[in-house]
Scaffold this active site. Structure first.
Site, PDB file in Angstrom:
ATOM      1  N   GLU A 194       4.568  -4.534  11.883  1.00 49.82           N
ATOM      2  CA  GLU A 194       4.524  -4.121  10.476  1.00 49.82           C
ATOM      3  C   GLU A 194       3.642  -5.073   9.667  1.00 49.82           C
ATOM      4  OE1 GLU A 194       7.725  -3.118   6.890  1.00 49.82           O
ATOM      5  OE2 GLU A 194       8.352  -4.301   8.624  1.00 49.82           O
ATOM      6  N   CYS A 219      10.265  -0.313  10.546  1.00 53.26           N
ATOM      7  CA  CYS A 219      11.375  -1.192  10.196  1.00 53.26           C
ATOM      8  C   CYS A 219      12.688  -0.435  10.013  1.00 53.26           C
ATOM      9  CB  CYS A 219      11.000  -1.988   8.957  1.00 53.26           C
ATOM     10  SG  CYS A 219      12.185  -3.300   8.524  1.00 53.26           S
ATOM     11  N   LYS A 263       5.507   5.188   5.435  1.00 52.16           N
ATOM     12  CA  LYS A 263       6.951   5.000   5.547  1.00 52.16           C
ATOM     13  C   LYS A 263       7.702   5.830   4.508  1.00 52.16           C
ATOM     14  CE  LYS A 263      10.443   1.331   5.849  1.00 52.16           C
ATOM     15  NZ  LYS A 263      10.710  -0.103   5.670  1.00 52.16           N
TER      16      LYS A 263
END
Length: 512
Positions: free
Chosen positions: A272, A385, A333
């Site tokens: 990330e 994540c 995301k």
């Protein structure tokens, strides 16, 4: 019905037991992995609550939640204190508010339990699994959700693992609760000197546990005959310098250096925000990568994205992941972390304390139904994540894909148990979907997880290293991928409809 538990004779002992029972659940998760404590925790909670007056159930549920989240999620203190420029007293206060707020979900679930079952011990016992499951689901959905510390997650290493591809984590939690109920009921029946019914209750509770290993041998998906080669880089970049412009070049050099011997691998994964620049500023880095990549190699990396969004009709930032080389695609995301990636009520909170001004805390949520990334004609579904913690989100988006990838930067949580829990959650998602998952992180734990949720290979935390291994692609969907959690949630709703205490309206029986 079983007699009242001796624990109820002392209010303080009951309260301490509720706190301890909640904390026992933390021990079922990584790094402890004492999964067998789950049913014991449930049995203790029932012993303290089944006979409790309805008006006291909210507090009882809140105390159980306090034990769970106080022991299992208080690692947020590290990101608040160490990286949020917040004083120790204020960090402790904010962590306490976070834990107490999460515990309200348990409190509200138990309050609803009392309202639905009234004072009937039998109804309370029968409704308990429905209340717990719906409470978990609500916690994972309301206000973006906190889908962490589900009891079923710990069973990725336990006998119930075989149920995960059929029912998902909520279904596995249901069987944990069922055994806890059986333990409580059988103990009460033994106190009544009724060994036969006690044995029957315990046998019924154990049945799913006995079937689990056989189910775990079932191949719900078909793996490829040959694997692909994988290399994922763990840069171990200190969080304090992550967004410092003076250390930008050092970070890029680190990842390029870690990749030097692996440009020919089929799949190369950087974690990330491995590139701490937006995509419109990283052109030279992209060119260097494309020049070095082998003809059949794809590099997937996390990178912030900045540009105009048609969906929100404005310029915005996204936390993103993109494919380079023999691949294509950009994913933004969707499940953002409150305060870490966006600030709720920011017009009032921005600038109030340092924690509300963390670096890169102005991301926008990505659109729904995004396409997977393409790597050498393989369909790869990425999760960034926190997204991997959402069971239905992962399962639905994984349909018809070949491989799962998740990237993270767990440096926010130091050497706490948080990153270890995060890895265990990712393992449960691989088990639920019957797919290999490649996990790339900044500082660990970087791993390749097989279709049964087991770690094929990994590298230690807090090291600068490259993980090399193989991953198999998969065809087909597990039953859970087709249905999601709806069968389990529907069962819980039906249980409530038919078992709840219903008030029969009085009618005038006198003469007309």
């Amino acid at each position: 019905m079983a007699p009242d538990s001796p624990l109820l004779k002392n209010r303080w002992l009951a309260n301490i037991t509720l706190l301890a029972a909640g904390a026992l659940q933390t021990l079922t998760f990584s790094p402890y992995e004492w999964w067998w404590l789950g049913p014991i925790s449930i049995a203790l909670i029932l012993a303290c609550t089944v006979s409790l007056p309805s008006e006291k159930l909210f507090r009882a549920g809140w105390l159980a939640g306090l034990g769970l989240f106080g022991s299992g999620a208080s690692w947020v203190y590290i990101s608040i204190s160490h990286y949020g420029n917040t004083s120790v007293p204020l960090s402790i206060l904010l962590t306490a508010v976070f834990v107490a707020g999460l515990s309200l979900f348990h409190g509200l679930a138990f309050w609803g339990w009392g309202k639905l079952a009234k004072d009937s011990k039998l109804r309370r016992l029968l409704l308990f699994p429905a209340i717990w499951i719906l409470g978990d689901w609500l916690r994972g959905w309301l206000l973006t959700g906190f889908p962490w510390l589900y009891l079923g997650t710990a069973q990725v290493d336990g006998p119930l693992a075989g149920w995960a591809p059929l029912l998902g984590v909520h279904g596995v939690t249901l069987w944990v609760i069922a055994l806890g109920m059986a333990l409580y009921a059988s103990a009460g029946l033994l106190r009544l000197k009724r060994p036969g019914p006690a044995a029957a209750a315990l046998t019924a509770g154990l049945l799913p546990w006995l079937l689990g290993p056989a189910l775990n041998s079932v191949a719900w998906t078909q793996l490829s005959a040959a694997p692909i080669s994988v290399a994922t880089m763990q840069g171990n970049v200190p969080q304090l310098i992550k967004w410092d412009p003076n250390h930008l070049k050092q970070q890029i050099v680190t990842y390029l250096g870690l990749t030097n011997q692996d440009w020919q691998q089929d799949l190369i994964l950087w974690p990330e925000t491995a590139i701490p620049l937006t995509q419109d500023q990283a052109g030279a880095i992209f060119e260097h990568i494309e020049t070095n990549l082998g003809p059949n190699s794809t590099l997937i990396t996390g990178i912030p994205w900045y540009g105009f969004s048609d969906r929100i009709e404005d310029f915005t930032f996204h936390n993103s992941i993109m494919a380079l080389g023999n691949g294509e695609g950009m994913y933004h995301k969707q499940k953002l972390v409150p305060f870490g990636e966006y600030v709720p009520l920011q017009q009032w909170l921005r600038g109030l304390i340092g924690f509300f001004d963390l670096p890169m805390s102005e991301f926008s949520r990505g659109p729904a139904h995004q396409s997977p990334l393409i790597a050498n004609n393989l369909r790869i579904m990425p999760y960034i994540c926190y997204e991997v913690a959402y069971p239905d989100f992962v399962a639905i988006n994984a349909r018809t894909t070949d491989l799962l990838v998740t990237i993270s930067n767990d440096g926010w949580f130091g050497d706490s148990i948080g990153p270890l829990q995060h890895l265990q959650i990712a393992r449960m998602r691989a088990l639920e979907t019957g797919r290999y998952m490649v996990r790339g992180t900044n500082n660990g734990l970087t791993a390749i997880i097989d279709q049964k949720g087991q770690i094929a290979t990994s590298i230690p935390q807090f090291t600068e290293a490259t993980l090399r291994g193989e991953a198999y692609t998969a065809r087909g969907n597990t039953p859970y991928m087709e249905t999601g959690s709806w069968p389990v949630l529907t069962f819980a709703a039906i249980l409530i409809v038919f078992v709840r205490e219903r008030e029969i309206p009085k009618t005038n029986q006198g003469p007309a």
